[in-house]
Design a protein around this motif. Structure first.
Motif, PDB file in Angstrom:
ATOM      1  N   ASN A 179      -0.840 -72.482 -28.008  1.00 45.06           N
ATOM      2  CA  ASN A 179      -2.288 -72.513 -27.862  1.00 45.06           C
ATOM      3  C   ASN A 179      -2.646 -71.761 -26.574  1.00 45.06           C
ATOM      4  O   ASN A 179      -2.186 -72.147 -25.498  1.00 45.06           O
ATOM      5  CB  ASN A 179      -2.693 -73.999 -27.811  1.00 45.06           C
ATOM      6  N   VAL A 180      -3.435 -70.696 -26.695  1.00 39.31           N
ATOM      7  CA  VAL A 180      -3.752 -69.869 -25.510  1.00 39.31           C
ATOM      8  C   VAL A 180      -4.521 -70.657 -24.439  1.00 39.31           C
ATOM      9  O   VAL A 180      -4.585 -70.239 -23.287  1.00 39.31           O
ATOM     10  CB  VAL A 180      -4.542 -68.571 -25.856  1.00 39.31           C
ATOM     11  N   SER A 181      -5.087 -71.797 -24.809  1.00 41.18           N
ATOM     12  CA  SER A 181      -5.818 -72.608 -23.832  1.00 41.18           C
ATOM     13  C   SER A 181      -4.985 -73.780 -23.304  1.00 41.18           C
ATOM     14  O   SER A 181      -5.510 -74.662 -22.629  1.00 41.18           O
ATOM     15  CB  SER A 181      -7.129 -73.122 -24.444  1.00 41.18           C
ATOM     16  N   GLU A 182      -3.695 -73.765 -23.607  1.00 44.11           N
ATOM     17  CA  GLU A 182      -2.830 -74.869 -23.158  1.00 44.11           C
ATOM     18  C   GLU A 182      -1.504 -74.330 -22.620  1.00 44.11           C
ATOM     19  O   GLU A 182      -0.575 -74.019 -23.375  1.00 44.11           O
ATOM     20  CB  GLU A 182      -2.586 -75.831 -24.326  1.00 44.11           C
TER      21      GLU A 182
ATOM     22  N   GLY B  57      12.421 -59.747 -27.408  1.00 46.75           N
ATOM     23  CA  GLY B  57      12.510 -58.850 -28.562  1.00 46.75           C
ATOM     24  C   GLY B  57      11.904 -59.428 -29.830  1.00 46.75           C
ATOM     25  O   GLY B  57      12.441 -59.303 -30.920  1.00 46.75           O
ATOM     26  N   VAL B  58      10.757 -60.093 -29.667  1.00 44.19           N
ATOM     27  CA  VAL B  58      10.093 -60.684 -30.836  1.00 44.19           C
ATOM     28  C   VAL B  58       8.696 -60.084 -31.014  1.00 44.19           C
ATOM     29  O   VAL B  58       8.130 -59.512 -30.089  1.00 44.19           O
ATOM     30  CB  VAL B  58      10.007 -62.238 -30.707  1.00 44.19           C
ATOM     31  N   HIS B  59       8.158 -60.217 -32.214  1.00 45.44           N
ATOM     32  CA  HIS B  59       6.793 -59.747 -32.493  1.00 45.44           C
ATOM     33  C   HIS B  59       5.790 -60.666 -31.803  1.00 45.44           C
ATOM     34  O   HIS B  59       6.067 -61.837 -31.576  1.00 45.44           O
ATOM     35  CB  HIS B  59       6.525 -59.772 -33.999  1.00 45.44           C
ATOM     36  N   PHE B  60       4.602 -60.115 -31.532  1.00 47.53           N
ATOM     37  CA  PHE B  60       3.566 -60.923 -30.882  1.00 47.53           C
ATOM     38  C   PHE B  60       2.188 -60.612 -31.452  1.00 47.53           C
ATOM     39  O   PHE B  60       1.851 -59.457 -31.709  1.00 47.53           O
ATOM     40  CB  PHE B  60       3.566 -60.650 -29.373  1.00 47.53           C
ATOM     41  N   ILE B  61       1.398 -61.663 -31.634  1.00 48.83           N
ATOM     42  CA  ILE B  61       0.003 -61.486 -32.075  1.00 48.83           C
ATOM     43  C   ILE B  61      -0.825 -62.683 -31.588  1.00 48.83           C
ATOM     44  O   ILE B  61      -0.287 -63.777 -31.414  1.00 48.83           O
ATOM     45  CB  ILE B  61      -0.070 -61.352 -33.622  1.00 48.83           C
ATOM     46  N   GLU B  62      -2.099 -62.452 -31.344  1.00 47.16           N
ATOM     47  CA  GLU B  62      -3.016 -63.558 -31.038  1.00 47.16           C
ATOM     48  C   GLU B  62      -3.934 -63.788 -32.232  1.00 47.16           C
ATOM     49  O   GLU B  62      -4.347 -62.828 -32.904  1.00 47.16           O
ATOM     50  CB  GLU B  62      -3.858 -63.228 -29.794  1.00 47.16           C
ATOM     51  N   THR B  63      -4.272 -65.057 -32.479  1.00 49.96           N
ATOM     52  CA  THR B  63      -5.052 -65.433 -33.656  1.00 49.96           C
ATOM     53  C   THR B  63      -6.075 -66.512 -33.306  1.00 49.96           C
ATOM     54  O   THR B  63      -5.983 -67.158 -32.270  1.00 49.96           O
ATOM     55  CB  THR B  63      -4.136 -66.049 -34.747  1.00 49.96           C
ATOM     56  N   SER B  64      -6.992 -66.705 -34.227  1.00 57.29           N
ATOM     57  CA  SER B  64      -7.817 -67.922 -34.209  1.00 57.29           C
ATOM     58  C   SER B  64      -7.916 -68.433 -35.640  1.00 57.29           C
ATOM     59  O   SER B  64      -8.508 -67.771 -36.497  1.00 57.29           O
ATOM     60  CB  SER B  64      -9.216 -67.633 -33.672  1.00 57.29           C
TER      61      SER B  64
ATOM     62  N   GLY C 149      -0.120 -66.536 -30.371  1.00 54.37           N
ATOM     63  CA  GLY C 149      -1.040 -67.217 -29.450  1.00 54.37           C
ATOM     64  C   GLY C 149      -2.307 -67.565 -30.199  1.00 54.37           C
ATOM     65  O   GLY C 149      -3.145 -66.697 -30.457  1.00 54.37           O
ATOM     66  N   ASN C 150      -2.475 -68.822 -30.555  1.00 55.97           N
ATOM     67  CA  ASN C 150      -3.615 -69.247 -31.383  1.00 55.97           C
ATOM     68  C   ASN C 150      -4.753 -69.821 -30.523  1.00 55.97           C
ATOM     69  O   ASN C 150      -4.563 -70.117 -29.347  1.00 55.97           O
ATOM     70  CB  ASN C 150      -3.124 -70.277 -32.401  1.00 55.97           C
ATOM     71  N   LYS C 151      -5.905 -69.970 -31.131  1.00 60.28           N
ATOM     72  CA  LYS C 151      -7.141 -70.519 -30.531  1.00 60.28           C
ATOM     73  C   LYS C 151      -7.798 -69.524 -29.569  1.00 60.28           C
ATOM     74  O   LYS C 151      -8.346 -69.912 -28.527  1.00 60.28           O
ATOM     75  CB  LYS C 151      -6.896 -71.878 -29.828  1.00 60.28           C
ATOM     76  N   THR C 152      -7.782 -68.247 -29.911  1.00 59.21           N
ATOM     77  CA  THR C 152      -8.426 -67.243 -29.051  1.00 59.21           C
ATOM     78  C   THR C 152      -9.945 -67.414 -28.994  1.00 59.21           C
ATOM     79  O   THR C 152     -10.588 -66.855 -28.108  1.00 59.21           O
ATOM     80  CB  THR C 152      -8.138 -65.807 -29.534  1.00 59.21           C
ATOM     81  N   ASP C 153     -10.506 -68.196 -29.931  1.00 60.12           N
ATOM     82  CA  ASP C 153     -11.956 -68.465 -29.860  1.00 60.12           C
ATOM     83  C   ASP C 153     -12.315 -69.288 -28.618  1.00 60.12           C
ATOM     84  O   ASP C 153     -13.466 -69.285 -28.191  1.00 60.12           O
ATOM     85  CB  ASP C 153     -12.409 -69.188 -31.138  1.00 60.12           C
ATOM     86  N   LEU C 154     -11.316 -69.978 -28.039  1.00 54.37           N
ATOM     87  CA  LEU C 154     -11.569 -70.756 -26.812  1.00 54.37           C
ATOM     88  C   LEU C 154     -11.384 -69.863 -25.575  1.00 54.37           C
ATOM     89  O   LEU C 154     -10.696 -70.237 -24.627  1.00 54.37           O
ATOM     90  CB  LEU C 154     -10.615 -71.964 -26.748  1.00 54.37           C
ATOM     91  N   GLU C 155     -11.983 -68.696 -25.622  1.00 53.20           N
ATOM     92  CA  GLU C 155     -11.777 -67.684 -24.576  1.00 53.20           C
ATOM     93  C   GLU C 155     -12.129 -68.212 -23.180  1.00 53.20           C
ATOM     94  O   GLU C 155     -11.422 -67.934 -22.206  1.00 53.20           O
ATOM     95  CB  GLU C 155     -12.604 -66.434 -24.908  1.00 53.20           C
ATOM     96  N   ASP C 156     -13.196 -68.999 -23.078  1.00 51.60           N
ATOM     97  CA  ASP C 156     -13.599 -69.519 -21.761  1.00 51.60           C
ATOM     98  C   ASP C 156     -12.623 -70.556 -21.202  1.00 51.60           C
ATOM     99  O   ASP C 156     -12.673 -70.892 -20.024  1.00 51.60           O
ATOM    100  CB  ASP C 156     -15.024 -70.085 -21.815  1.00 51.60           C
ATOM    101  N   LYS C 157     -11.742 -71.069 -22.064  1.00 52.61           N
ATOM    102  CA  LYS C 157     -10.739 -72.049 -21.611  1.00 52.61           C
ATOM    103  C   LYS C 157      -9.339 -71.448 -21.564  1.00 52.61           C
ATOM    104  O   LYS C 157      -8.338 -72.164 -21.435  1.00 52.61           O
ATOM    105  CB  LYS C 157     -10.725 -73.263 -22.546  1.00 52.61           C
ATOM    106  N   ARG C 158      -9.256 -70.154 -21.711  1.00 54.98           N
ATOM    107  CA  ARG C 158      -7.949 -69.501 -21.796  1.00 54.98           C
ATOM    108  C   ARG C 158      -7.105 -69.734 -20.544  1.00 54.98           C
ATOM    109  O   ARG C 158      -7.587 -69.586 -19.429  1.00 54.98           O
ATOM    110  CB  ARG C 158      -8.128 -67.998 -22.025  1.00 54.98           C
TER     111      ARG C 158
END
Ligand code: GTP
Ligand code: MG
Length: 177
Positions: free
Chosen positions: A93-96, A148-155, A124-133
């Protein structure tokens, strides 16, 4: 009898969703499967199983999704599902901050079971909580590159990048196999 389709062998791939409690594993799967989001938290008990076929380029693949529970009391169930899977999807969780701090352990768990060449996605999930990132994109990118792993952010809430995540997974698998 007009609708008989040619029988096609489907290639099946097993995806195991991992990560701490409440990071949004079930919500990502629910968004992908049904395009729905539930604000109400219902902890996964044990392991849940779902499957869906996906069209990727010229291939049809069947993805089997294993949704594990983040709660500690179910940890002993997880290794056998990792061992049996083609892809490990490790969600934080991007906010935790503390959900991100556990990433190294999750990656190690998957590599210990599946070897260095396993396909792993760091999400990295919960990108909608940008102000709490709390976890910057660049920090996570660096971590993913180190391992050496793939990476993406989501909500899962807004739907941001959820289909892209599954498309990328399907593409990564079909390239390897
Ligand atoms: P466990 O099953 O206990 O391991 O949790 P989980 O990782 O499956 O988390 P779950 O999908 O149940 O989500 C936990 C809580 O976070 C729920 O209240 C969800 O509504 C919420 N949530 C999940 N994804 C998002 C998101 O992208 N944004 C926001 N704001 N909330 C989210
Ligand atoms: Mg869950």
């Amino acid at each position: 009898m007009d609708n008989i389709q040619p029988v096609q062998a489907l290639t099946k791939y097993k995806l195991v969703f991992l990560g701490e409690q409440g990071v949004g594993k079930t919500s990502l799967i629910t968004r992908f499967m049904y395009d729905l989001f539930d604000q109400h938290y219902q902890a996964t008990i044990g392991i849940d199983f779902l499957s869906k076929t996906l069209q990727i380029d010229d291939n049809t693949v069947r993805l089997q999704l294993w949704d594990t529970a983040g709660q500690e009391r179910f940890r002993s169930l997880i290794p056998s599902y990792i061992r049996d899977s083609n892809v490990g999807i490790i969600v934080y969780n991007v906010s935790e901050e503390k959900s991100f701090a556990k990433i190294d352990t999750w990656i190690k768990d998957v590599k210990d079971q599946r070897g260095e060449d396993v396909i792993i996605f760091l999400v990295g999930n919960k990108t909608d909580l940008e102000d709490k990132r709390k976890v910057e994109t660049s920090t996570a990118e660096k971590k993913a590159a180190e391992h050496g792993v793939h990476f993406i952010e989501t909500s899962a809430k807004s739907g941001y990048n959820v289909n892209t995540l599954f498309q990328r997974i399907a593409r990564a698998i079909t390239v390897v196999n």
